[in-house]
Motif scaffolding. Structure first.
Motif: not given
Length: 367
Positions: A219-244
């Motif tokens: 968690v602390e490693r991810r917090a150093k990256l700034k922005g959303a704590l958890f992101t999901n790799q998509k075809r175009i950039g990073l985005r926040r997770w969703t239920k789907s």
């Protein structure tokens, strides 16, 4: 958008194809600005249909929780066109009966709709007096995994992002929406701040949950990256997770491991169940889960060490001593020899004789 309204955007970022990074950032700014828009609240004279009532409630300053908005959107599809004064208890009952969901879900639907009606009623809108006969809540769902099953579940996640997400859910007991909304600023001094809107008021509540040593470095490693704590790799950039997104990863893992009747929300139940089994108090578990009372955590009470066994053991601990027993028997024996053991009829006869003797003595002047 924040008021639950869906809109289609047709705008250009103003950047060329070769400026993907700048275009992605500009696109995110455009979407965020549009999402924060809220239609001006309607006046009471404009509120004539059930849909108008729901939109007025959705535009309140405090906002509406995601789950409540989802329930109200579904109710809007069924009765949004109907005049408010024409809505009856009978058709609402039929609507809920035809949903084919559990009683606990129907209770949440009813709570959201009742909150909506109460809010607009306080603003001067005349709403029908619809009676909500809520089904019994029961003990609530309590499906959890043991330690080995939990660890196998985490290890089976296909990507590092999905492993981190599932690990966080298992070791904090957070709700899915709370995790999806986390930012790097919510992590501080070995704790994470979780926020949610709960209750009929929809008030935003925050709580601090300590980070387990197993997930704290991640968690602390991810917090150093700034922005959303958890992101999901998509075809175009990073985005926040969703239920789907989460279901897309977890459902194959659940099927592959052969785990029956398990949902993503059961990671929260697993967190609470393990705490209770290891001696945590229900009050502490309620605070960590963000419950305002102990009612919701009573479903885990049977998992803790039982106090009833020690209570029953008092029968042996309070054994009557030999001396006490002999004293009791001597008292009973002496009582029987002195006439205490005679029948009620015999004693009544003796009392009557004594009274006659006293009367005769009185007549003779004998004291």
């Amino acid at each position: 958008r924040h008021d639950g309204k869906k809109v289609r955007l047709r705008k250009t970022t103003g950047h060329t194809f070769h400026e993907k990074a700048w275009a992605s950032k500009k696109m995110a700014d455009i979407i965020m600005a549009e999402a924060q828009k809220v239609d001006a609240p309607a006046t009471t004279s404009d509120v004539t249909t059930v849909g108008d009532v729901i939109r007025m409630f959705a535009a309140r300053p405090d906002g509406v929780g995601y789950a409540s908005m989802r329930y109200l959107t579904r109710f809007d599809r069924a009765f949004g066109h109907k005049e408010v004064g024409e809505l009856t208890t009978l058709e609402v009952d039929r609507y809920f009966s035809s949903m084919g969901v559990k009683g606990s879900t129907i209770r949440r639907y009813m709570t959201s709709i009742k909150s909506c009606f109460n809010f607009v009623k306080g603003k001067g809108v005349t709403v029908p007096d619809v009676k909500f006969d809520k089904p019994s809540d029961g003990e609530g769902r309590c499906r959890w995994l043991d330690v080995e099953e939990r660890d196998r579940f985490i290890d089976a996640m296909p990507t590092q992002d999905s492993k981190d997400m599932v690990s966080f859910l298992f070791f904090t007991g957070a709700r899915l929406g709370e995790v999806f909304a986390l930012n790097h600023t919510d992590v501080m001094s070995g704790e994470v701040i979780l926020r949610t809107r709960k209750g009929s008021s929809g008030k935003l509540r925050a709580r601090r949950v300590p980070l387990h040593p197993r997930i704290r470095p991640m968690v602390e490693r991810r917090a150093k990256l700034k922005g959303a704590l958890f992101t999901n790799q998509k075809r175009i950039g990073l985005r926040r997770w969703t239920k789907s997104d989460l279901y897309r990863f977890t459902i194959p893992v659940i099927e592959g491991l052969g785990i029956e009747d398990f949902r993503c929300h059961d990671m929260r139940h697993t967190f609470a169940s393990h705490l209770v089994q290891n001696g945590a108090t229900l009050k502490a578990v309620a605070d960590l889960l963000g419950h305002m009372s102990l009612t919701m955590v009573m479903r885990y009470a049977h998992l803790g060490s039982s106090h009833l066994a020690s209570t029953v053991d008092l029968l042996d601990g309070g054994r009557v001593s030999i001396g006490t027993k002999l004293t009791h028997e001597t008292h009973v024996s002496a009582h029987a020899e002195s006439g205490g053991g005679r029948s009620h009829k015999e004693l009544s006869g003796r009392n009557a004789t004594t009274k006659r003797d006293r009367a005769d003595a009185s007549m003779l002047g004998i004291n």
